[in-house]
Design a protein around this motif. Structure first.
Motif, PDB file in Angstrom:
ATOM      1  N   ARG A 161       0.833  -1.197   0.000  1.00 11.85           N
ATOM      2  CA  ARG A 161       0.000   0.000   0.000  1.00 11.85           C
ATOM      3  C   ARG A 161       0.867   1.246   0.000  1.00 11.85           C
ATOM      4  O   ARG A 161       1.815   1.333   0.792  1.00 11.85           O
ATOM      5  N   PRO A 162       0.562   2.213  -0.886  1.00 12.79           N
ATOM      6  CA  PRO A 162      -0.473   2.131  -1.915  1.00 12.79           C
ATOM      7  C   PRO A 162      -0.030   1.237  -3.061  1.00 12.79           C
ATOM      8  O   PRO A 162       1.147   0.992  -3.254  1.00 12.79           O
ATOM      9  N   GLY A 358     -10.179  -0.657  -4.836  1.00 15.99           N
ATOM     10  CA  GLY A 358      -9.154  -1.123  -3.909  1.00 15.99           C
ATOM     11  C   GLY A 358      -9.693  -2.173  -2.956  1.00 15.99           C
ATOM     12  O   GLY A 358      -9.021  -3.174  -2.669  1.00 15.99           O
TER      13      GLY A 358
END
Length: 416
Positions: A161-162, A358
């Protein structure tokens, strides 16, 4: 954990006299009872492998089912690793009981009389072919290990992440390699992985004492040694091997003076069925789908669960949208489905990833990670069980051949 062989060495528990009479007087009724129990136990064990029927239930019935579900554990999903471990456990138990029925307290002179003089060599020949299938399945399990490692690479990349483009590219390369391997038409990469697995699986090179047993001047034994050490050629086919094992697999029609024709046929059918199931689910040397179903008679009680399982496996195959397949193992199908979805995400990736997308990707990655954990925990024990099946067949075959050799010597003995 492979089941313990409670019967030990059968040759230490039988006695063959020169007058060809057994040391224990077993009545005909007792023999029939043993044969009936063997078939009943086999039927009961295979019934446990069938998935429970999915029947519509009312609210009260559903609550009652949930109450009783804690009393008896549900069987593992069909074609899963856990299910195959149970299948091999069932086979090993049946094989031990079959040897007890065949050898202990039996007149061994029957081995050289019709119909056993034909049925036993055919059964022993099937075990030799099954040894090659065990080798192929072990190689296939090693290939699945390779797929699990590729999936794990993708999981580690997409858990970052990201999520940036570099992570997505790394995951996409691993997943594309995985999917290409699963749908490959040629056999080259299976052969290469098989060679690696062959080096790691030492059963064909070393026995319990660390060396290959000395050669025996007997054609049937030579064929076993050849099977232990041979490598697969491109022309070798697991499905053709199954078809060869099914040759002359015909239920006896009666008139058997020994009473052993039916249990030999029963164990031969069980052996072919177990090998057929393994070939259907684990990637072997060809990707042409499951081989032709085994033709089993419906008038025998123990064949009903096997026929039911064949029908369930056939239904699973029909669900596949393409002929090229990596096998029907449940975990393989699950990993293929998730991998395809994640590749689609990678091909349309745009930074930054929306919250909704996501969350969707995170759920898929978590699912893929869970499958990898199941594979990592289950493939090793499954491979050990296949190895135990291999060893048991080699040992049992040698024990039966020893009895046949002794009977042959008695029949050819010329008194002074």
């Amino acid at each position: 954990m492979p089941p313990t062989d409670h019967h030990g060495s059968f040759l230490n528990r039988i006695s063959i006299r020169r007058n060809q009479v057994t040391s224990v007087d077993v009545t005909h009724d007792q023999e029939l009872e043993e044969l009936e129990l063997f078939q009943k136990h086999l039927s009961d064990r295979f019934l446990q492998l069938l998935p429970p029927p999915q029947l519509p239930a009312t609210g009260e019935q559903q609550q009652e089912n949930q109450t009783h579900s804690g009393d008896t554990p549900e069987p593992p999903p069909i074609l899963s690793i856990a299910w195959f471990r149970k299948l091999l456990d069932v086979y090993l138990c049946c094989e031990s009981e079959f040897k007890a029925v065949l050898i202990i307290n039996r007149d061994a002179s029957h081995f050289s009389k019709p119909p056993l003089d034909r049925l036993l060599p055919e059964y022993l020949d099937r075990t030799v072919k099954a040894l090659d299938i065990c080798n192929a399945v072990t190689h296939g399990i090693e290939l699945v290990r390779h797929w699990e490692r590729l999936a794990q690479i993708a999981v580690e990349a997409l858990e970052q992440r990201p999520i940036v483009e570099g992570h997505v590219r790394r995951a996409k390369r691993a997943l594309n390699t995985l999917l290409t391997s699963m749908t490959a038409e040629d056999k080259e990469q299976n052969v290469n992985v098989g060679k690696y697995a062959e080096r790691m699986w030492s059963i064909g090179r070393r026995g319990a004492g660390g060396s290959v047993p000395p050669a025996v001047n007997h054609n049937r034994r030579i064929s076993v040694s050849r099977s232990l050490s041979s490598s697969f050629t491109k022309s070798w086919s697991a499905s053709k091997q199954i078809q060869a094992m099914s040759t002359n697999l015909i239920a006896p029609r009666g008139g058997d003076p020994t009473g052993l024709a039916l249990p030999v046929y029963t164990m031969s059918s069980t052996l072919v069925f177990v090998m057929w199931t393994l070939v259907t689910a684990v990637p072997c040397s060809e990707r042409v789908g499951p081989v032709t179903s085994i033709q089993l008679p419906r008038h025998l009680v123990w064949t009903h669960p096997m026929i039911g399982l064949q029908e369930k496996i056939g239904e699973e195959w029909k669900k596949k949208e393409k002929k090229a397949t990596a096998g029907l193992l449940a975990e393989i199908q699950a990993i293929e489905k998730v991998a395809q979805s994640l590749v689609e995400f990678a091909e349309g990736f745009e930074f930054p990833v929306s919250v909704e997308k996501g969350d969707e990707v995170a759920a898929q990655v978590a699912e893929l990670a869970g499958i990898c954990r199941i594979l990592e925990a289950g493939l090793g024990p499954l491979q050990l069980q296949v190895r135990e099946v291999f060893r048991r067949m080699v040992r049992s075959r040698a024990e039966v051949l020893d009895v046949m050799d002794v009977v042959g010597k008695i029949n050819t003995h010329v008194p002074c």
